[in-house]
Design an enzyme around this catalytic site. Structure first.
Site, mmCIF file in Angstrom:
data_model
loop_
_atom_site.group_PDB
_atom_site.id
_atom_site.type_symbol
_atom_site.label_atom_id
_atom_site.label_comp_id
_atom_site.label_asym_id
_atom_site.label_seq_id
_atom_site.Cartn_x
_atom_site.Cartn_y
_atom_site.Cartn_z
ATOM 1 N N SER A 1 98.942 35.358 64.417
ATOM 2 C CA SER A 1 98.059 34.870 65.472
ATOM 3 C C SER A 1 98.830 33.980 66.450
ATOM 4 C CB SER A 1 96.859 34.158 64.845
ATOM 5 O OG SER A 1 95.800 34.032 65.757
ATOM 6 N N ASP B 1 92.863 40.098 63.907
ATOM 7 C CA ASP B 1 93.733 38.945 63.654
ATOM 8 C C ASP B 1 94.443 39.046 62.303
ATOM 9 O OD1 ASP B 1 94.499 36.120 62.930
ATOM 10 O OD2 ASP B 1 93.572 35.741 64.878
#
Length: 315
Positions: free
Chosen positions: A55, A185
């Site tokens: 991320s 993610d």
């Protein structure tokens, strides 16, 4: 790209940097890295043989691997992160994230990196990790068909790694084999990517556990912020933010516990301090630049208590 020479160097330990996910809290990470870069007196891609990120950590890891300094990355974060996180809708945040990725990475491919890289994402349909790498030396099988980054641009891989659904839309990437893969993610499978990096070091690169040095940098742990009035009116939104935040923090802590149990003999420095003061309350969607600069300062301070060990690892 060709196999990175440092992977095979037997005369010194393999140095690995891993960077957690955490949205805007990546400012804390940059505070730590600012001090590490100053300590070693040069770009971090020259000190670390392998850099893994999830991320927000994937943004920082990729920019370091492309040769950028931490100061340059900090400038980009100050210019773009508040814009992305201040968007009120999923579509708005996704659009801003896409623009950020294009602006920062352009058309750069994984063949352009200057050191080993791992960008962690999660496959939506099969619920398995997909990790973008640059060197065939990091492959765990299927070396004959290895393509750096599966043929996906760094911008698209990083955008996928940051797609914290449901606050960002899922990302579809197209590989060099023509596959369309839907990703979210990387924090859903490894918000702390250290275990994946160790797996590459031990099993793919065949390095002895005692011959590895891990520097694992988190984003800090903070009290939950009081949501603004408009958010409190949308109770479901508030609960969703809290659930996402809690999910990522639990994942981070569990991955580090597993690392300590399974790889306790791999020398590791973990930097991610806890801040209990009410004024430190924040979350991954923080967009107040003044607060983000406080996180950056706290990261610099967190470096100090580990400086001696970091010098032993890196100097």
């Amino acid at each position: 790209m060709a196999e990175i020479p440092e992977f095979a160097a037997p005369d010194r330990p393999l140095r690995v940097l891993t960077l957690d996910g955490g949205g805007a809290k990546g400012f804390y990470t940059l505070g730590v890295l600012t001090e590490i870069e100053a300590m070693v007196g040069g770009p971090l891609h020259e000190k670390f043989d392998l850099i893994f990120g999830t991320s927000t950590g994937s943004i920082i890891a990729s920019l370091i691997a492309l040769g950028q300094s931490v100061d340059e990355i900090l400038t980009l974060y100050r210019a773009h992160v508040p814009t992305v996180m201040s968007e009120k809708t999923r579509a708005g945040r996704t659009r801003a994230l896409t623009e950020l990725a294009k602006t920062v990475f352009g058309d750069a491919s994984f063949a352009a990196v200057k050191t080993g890289i791992g960008v962690v994402t999660t496959k939506w349909l099969t619920e398995r990790p997909m990790i973008f790498k640059a060197s065939v030396a990091q492959a765990h099988g299927r070396a004959g068909t290895f393509v750096p980054g599966f043929g996906v641009s760094i911008a698209d891989a990083v955008r996928a790694s940051c797609s914290a659904y449901p606050f960002f839309e899922r990302t579809i990437v197209k590989t060099s084999k023509g596959e369309s893969i839907e990703l979210i993610d990387g924090g859903y499978c490894a918000n702390n990517p250290t275990l994946y990096a160790i797996a590459d070091a031990v099993h793919a690169l065949k390095r002895d556990r005692q011959d590895i040095r891990i520097v694992s940098v988190g984003v800090g742990v903070y009290p939950e912020p009081k949501p603004p009035f408009w958010m409190r009116l949308a109770k479901r939104y508030v609960v969703s933010v809290e659930l996402l935040q809690k999910t990522l923090e639990i994942n981070t802590q569990s991955m580090d516990q597993l690392r300590q149990v399974l790889f306790h003999d791999v020398p590791t420095v973990r930097i991610s301090d806890t801040f209990a003061q009410p004024e430190m309350a924040t979350d991954l969607l923080e967009h107040d630049l003044a607060k983000l600069d406080v996180l950056f300062q706290r990261g610099r301070e967190s470096f100090a208590s580990r400086e001696k060990q970091l010098r032993e690892y890196l100097m």
